[in-house]
Enzyme design. Structure first.
Site, short mmCIF file in Angstrom:
data_model
loop_
_atom_site.label_atom_id
_atom_site.label_comp_id
_atom_site.label_asym_id
_atom_site.label_seq_id
_atom_site.Cartn_x
_atom_site.Cartn_y
_atom_site.Cartn_z
N HIS A 36 45.85 44.13 61.83
CA HIS A 36 46.23 42.20 62.42
C HIS A 36 47.51 41.68 61.44
O HIS A 36 48.01 41.31 62.51
CB HIS A 36 44.84 41.72 61.77
CG HIS A 36 43.89 42.35 62.53
ND1 HIS A 36 42.69 42.69 61.41
CD2 HIS A 36 42.78 42.71 63.92
CE1 HIS A 36 41.93 43.29 62.59
NE2 HIS A 36 41.92 43.23 63.69
N LYS B 79 24.54 38.19 70.55
CA LYS B 79 24.19 39.57 69.65
C LYS B 79 25.61 39.77 68.27
O LYS B 79 26.52 40.32 69.06
CB LYS B 79 25.07 40.43 70.55
CG LYS B 79 25.26 40.03 72.15
CD LYS B 79 25.99 41.16 72.65
CE LYS B 79 26.89 40.83 74.41
NZ LYS B 79 27.17 41.45 74.58
N ARG C 269 47.02 51.95 68.87
CA ARG C 269 46.64 52.03 67.77
C ARG C 269 46.76 53.43 68.44
O ARG C 269 47.86 53.73 68.73
CB ARG C 269 45.91 52.37 67.03
CG ARG C 269 45.57 50.63 65.30
CD ARG C 269 44.54 50.68 65.12
NE ARG C 269 43.86 50.44 66.23
CZ ARG C 269 42.27 50.31 66.06
NH1 ARG C 269 41.59 49.95 65.15
NH2 ARG C 269 41.02 50.25 66.72
N SER D 82 38.90 47.93 61.15
CA SER D 82 37.44 46.61 60.39
C SER D 82 36.78 47.32 60.11
O SER D 82 35.70 47.28 59.26
CB SER D 82 37.18 45.37 61.37
OG SER D 82 38.98 44.65 61.55
#
Ligand code: PNS
Length: 164
Positions: free
Chosen positions: A20, A44, A95, A133
């Site tokens: 990032h 959520k 990616r 992540s």
């Protein structure tokens, strides 16, 4: 060549990784300002880090670029948030091919909702190609070393979270 346009870089950033960071730094070569916008959905939310923790980590990472990079959060539709901020461009990183379908769907849906908002895709830097992540959290939770893949402040926070 920088323009006056504001770019929004939305995501979960749970937590921010060096992938990032690389993307933000490269975006600043083209745009004057980048807003790192952390999406929240209280109904959520299964994040490891709370919103204040995620914001804090992003702010620390870009402390030297104050004025050009800011951290913010939003609820609801990204396109509405972008409009409120006066942003014309959304940045997303790509990616592998596997990212493409999801990103393409989101970009198309956002385009349908607000045709004037553009999505710009940036290829992730090669050393960050396999960083996510989700994987970073998994590796640390199982005792693995992710130094070099996340900023130092994030590494410390991850170690703290998964202290055995
Ligand atoms: O880091 P992520 O989880 O891949 O980011 C996804 C994110 C936050 C960019 C996306 O879920 C989003 O834009 N959420 C805001 C709600 C919204 O606008 N949903 C419709 C997207 S087409």
């Amino acid at each position: 060549m920088a323009t006056n346009a504001i770019a929004i870089y939305p995501g979960s950033f749970d937590p921010i990784t060096n992938g990032h960071v690389d993307l933000v730094q490269r975006t600043l070569r083209v745009f004057d300002k980048v807003i790192v916008a952390i999406a929240t959905n209280p109904d959520k939310d299964r994040s490891l880090f709370s919103l204040p923790e995620r914001m804090g980590m992003v702010q620390e990472v870009f402390a030297g670029l104050k004025g050009r990079v800011s951290a913010d959060s939003f609820q609801g539709l990204l396109v509405d948030y972008a409009e409120r901020k006066g942003a014309t461009v959304v940045i997303r990183g790509l990616r592998a091919i596997s990212d493409f379908e999801y990103e393409f769907q989101m970009a198309m849906m956002n385009h349908r909702l607000k045709p004037k908002l553009e999505t710009f895709f940036m290829m992730t830097g090669e050393s960050e190609f396999y960083t996510s992540s989700r994987l970073v959290k998994e590796v640390v939770s199982l005792g693995g070393d992710v130094s070099g893949l996340v900023p130092d402040n994030v590494l410390a926070k991850l170690k703290e979270k998964f202290k055995r």
